[in-house]
Design an enzyme around this catalytic site. Structure first.
Site, mmCIF file in Angstrom:
data_model
loop_
_atom_site.group_PDB
_atom_site.id
_atom_site.type_symbol
_atom_site.label_atom_id
_atom_site.label_comp_id
_atom_site.label_asym_id
_atom_site.label_seq_id
_atom_site.Cartn_x
_atom_site.Cartn_y
_atom_site.Cartn_z
ATOM 1 N N ASN A 34 -14.292 -9.997 -4.279
ATOM 2 C CA ASN A 34 -13.063 -9.477 -3.681
ATOM 3 C C ASN A 34 -13.000 -9.991 -2.236
ATOM 4 O O ASN A 34 -13.703 -9.492 -1.366
ATOM 5 C CB ASN A 34 -13.113 -7.941 -3.726
ATOM 6 C CG ASN A 34 -11.854 -7.302 -3.163
ATOM 7 O OD1 ASN A 34 -10.941 -7.996 -2.701
ATOM 8 N ND2 ASN A 34 -11.817 -5.980 -3.197
ATOM 9 N N HIS A 207 -2.935 -1.724 -6.552
ATOM 10 C CA HIS A 207 -4.055 -0.932 -7.105
ATOM 11 C C HIS A 207 -4.022 -0.959 -8.636
ATOM 12 O O HIS A 207 -4.492 -0.034 -9.294
ATOM 13 C CB HIS A 207 -3.986 0.560 -6.678
ATOM 14 C CG HIS A 207 -4.176 0.819 -5.225
ATOM 15 N ND1 HIS A 207 -3.447 1.760 -4.540
ATOM 16 C CD2 HIS A 207 -5.027 0.282 -4.316
ATOM 17 C CE1 HIS A 207 -3.827 1.794 -3.282
ATOM 18 N NE2 HIS A 207 -4.796 0.900 -3.111
ATOM 19 N N ARG A 268 -0.594 3.485 6.964
ATOM 20 C CA ARG A 268 0.730 3.005 6.541
ATOM 21 C C ARG A 268 1.709 4.182 6.480
ATOM 22 O O ARG A 268 1.347 5.259 6.010
ATOM 23 C CB ARG A 268 0.670 2.351 5.162
ATOM 24 C CG ARG A 268 -0.088 1.043 5.127
ATOM 25 C CD ARG A 268 0.124 0.349 3.772
ATOM 26 N NE ARG A 268 -0.778 -0.765 3.614
ATOM 27 C CZ ARG A 268 -1.767 -0.813 2.730
ATOM 28 N NH1 ARG A 268 -1.979 0.197 1.909
ATOM 29 N NH2 ARG A 268 -2.540 -1.878 2.664
ATOM 30 N N GLU A 411 -13.150 -0.446 -9.813
ATOM 31 C CA GLU A 411 -12.368 -1.675 -9.927
ATOM 32 C C GLU A 411 -13.243 -2.874 -10.279
ATOM 33 O O GLU A 411 -12.835 -3.760 -11.015
ATOM 34 C CB GLU A 411 -11.594 -1.909 -8.634
ATOM 35 C CG GLU A 411 -10.514 -0.852 -8.456
ATOM 36 C CD GLU A 411 -9.816 -0.894 -7.121
ATOM 37 O OE1 GLU A 411 -8.802 -1.577 -7.021
ATOM 38 O OE2 GLU A 411 -10.296 -0.247 -6.182
#
Ligand code: AMP
Length: 425
Positions: A34, A207, A268, A411
């Site tokens: 990643n 996601h 955010r 993940e």
């Protein structure tokens, strides 16, 4: 940006030699990578046992103070602080660490049978994971506009692995792919059609690997019939998003063209009136890019609390009477409740609501506070189950009309499974 007919590029890939080699050997280790703009996270996973053989993080790639931290279960962490000029050097260091006589876990790089890369944005072109070839790399490059921080780093990671690992098959797993099943009415923005036609401006969602993994596990853990199931996944972490998953397919999600839309997050803003951008730009003499940087990096609960983007800090401060921390938490919860409520309406019901990621998995008070707004659905939380941590849980009572679960997201494992499925196909 590019414009062409949608197709799944994976159909064009056929690496027979590699597939045969993997089948013969049968044992398979997958390196999951990643890449961020200056970082690289990795895990080496044994596909049979699904055990993590080693994992680590390269930080500050190309910046003074580079650091590789390599972790092997049962061993002391190995730390290398020599300079990493670029991602190719970082990948080389990771491979060196994996085969090292002291802290390595494999004898040679040949024991890595496939590499799975997390890639942020696949636009409308990837509805699934895909074995990487030149065509796939071109599309990832064409999506730089849509994922300006991540896609370039993802491609650099892919090219670094290609340069150092020869023919080892590589798979791209897109954060956007799971959400590609959304219907048009959910993903189209009500702006002139030409912007969709010319630039593919629409809701994509992110996601996706987590929402896919967690919704599948939810169906198993809650004992639902996949083909007749309505699941809402709340991925609540530093970045947060919610998805509505009907019959195993995503039908709506809270993030948009970029991860900025939707919930209030660590830094955010989530949803704001788009006119806010113009207003701040004019009043403060800032460019649109500068205002968006503020909405992405200096907003969210950090801005509301004027204290921290970390929910542990906010919980502690609120407990000590800090009113802005309380406001940040309340606003976060309120936004989650509104999204969950809207997805119950969108699916005309819900069988299970699942919490995942840093906050969703660890913050039992947050879960309880969110779920208290759904008593009208007949949801009842089992406080004893809700107090547990670190495992897959059903936290609703036996007589709750809707199940509520906690499913730790994974993940890397999801990327590993996707990679194995494609390479063995
Ligand atoms: P993530 O982005 O999924 O790593 O989630 C990060 C968020 O999860 C931060 O706001 C943390 O405060 C929160 N978090 C992570 N671990 C814990 C924990 N053990 N207890 C409470 N909150 C946690």
């Amino acid at each position: 940006m590019f414009f062409r007919k949608k197709k799944n590029v994976s159909e064009e890939v056929n690496n027979e030699t590699v597939k045969e080699a993997v089948k013969e050997n049968n044992k398979m280790n997958v390196l999951v990578i990643n890449c961020g703009s200056s970082s690289l996270k990795y895990q080496l996973i044994d596909k049979d046992t699904e055990q993590v053989l080693a994992k680590g993080l390269c930080e500050r790639i190309g910046i003074e103070g580079s650091c590789l931290t390599h972790k092997v279960p049962g061993k002391e962490d190995y730390v290398d602080q020599s300079f990493m000029e670029d991602h190719k050097v970082a990948v080389q260091k990771v491979l060196d660490a994996l085969v090292d006589a002291d802290h390595g876990v494999i004898a040679s790089v040949n024991e890595i049978n496939a590499v799975g890369h997390r890639v942020l944005h696949g636009s409308v072109f990837f509805t699934d994971s895909v074995v990487i070839n030149d065509e796939v790399k071109k599309v990832i490059r064409d999506c730089f506009d849509l994922g300006p921080l991540h896609n370039p780093a993802n491609l650099i990671g892919i090219e670094a692995c290609e340069a150092l690992m020869g023919d080892t098959p590589q798979v791209a797993v897109f954060d956007t792919a799971f959400h590609q099943t959304m219907p048009e009415k959910a993903y189209m923005y009500a702006i002139p059609r030409e912007y969709y036609d010319k630039y593919h401006i629409r809701k994509y969602g992110f996601h996706g690997t987590s929402h896919s993994f967690v919704s599948k596990r939810t169906i198993e853990v809650a004992g639902l019939d996949k083909d007749n199931s309505k699941v809402i996944v709340c991925h609540l972490g530093n970045g947060s998003s919610i998805s509505a998953v009907q019959n195993g397919k995503c039908v709506d999600t809270s993030m948009g063209l970029t991860p900025l839309e939707g919930l209030i997050m660590g830094t955010r803003s989530g949803d704001v009136d788009a006119a806010v951008v113009q207003y701040i730009a004019n009043k403060e003499n800032k460019t649109v890019d500068e205002v968006l940087n503020i909405l992405n990096k200096k907003s969210g609960v950090l801005a509301l609390s004027q204290l921290s983007s970390d929910f542990r800090d906010l919980d502690n401060a609120a407990d000590e009477g800090n009113e802005l921390a309380r406001l940040a938490l309340d606003a976060f919860i309120y936004r989650v409740v509104k999204y969950v409520g809207s997805y119950v309406a969108a699916m005309n019901g819900v069988d299970c609501i699942t919490f995942t990621a840093g906050i969703g998995e660890n913050n039992s008070r947050m879960r309880k506070a969110i779920m208290s707004s759904f008593e009208y659905l007949g949801i009842k939380i089992d406080d004893e189950a809700n107090a547990k941590r670190g495992e897959e849980l059903i936290i609703s009572t036996a007589d709750s009309k809707v199940k509520v679960c906690v499913i730790p997201t994974n993940e890397e494992l999801a990327i590993c499974r996707e990679t194995v499925a494609l390479v063995n196909a």
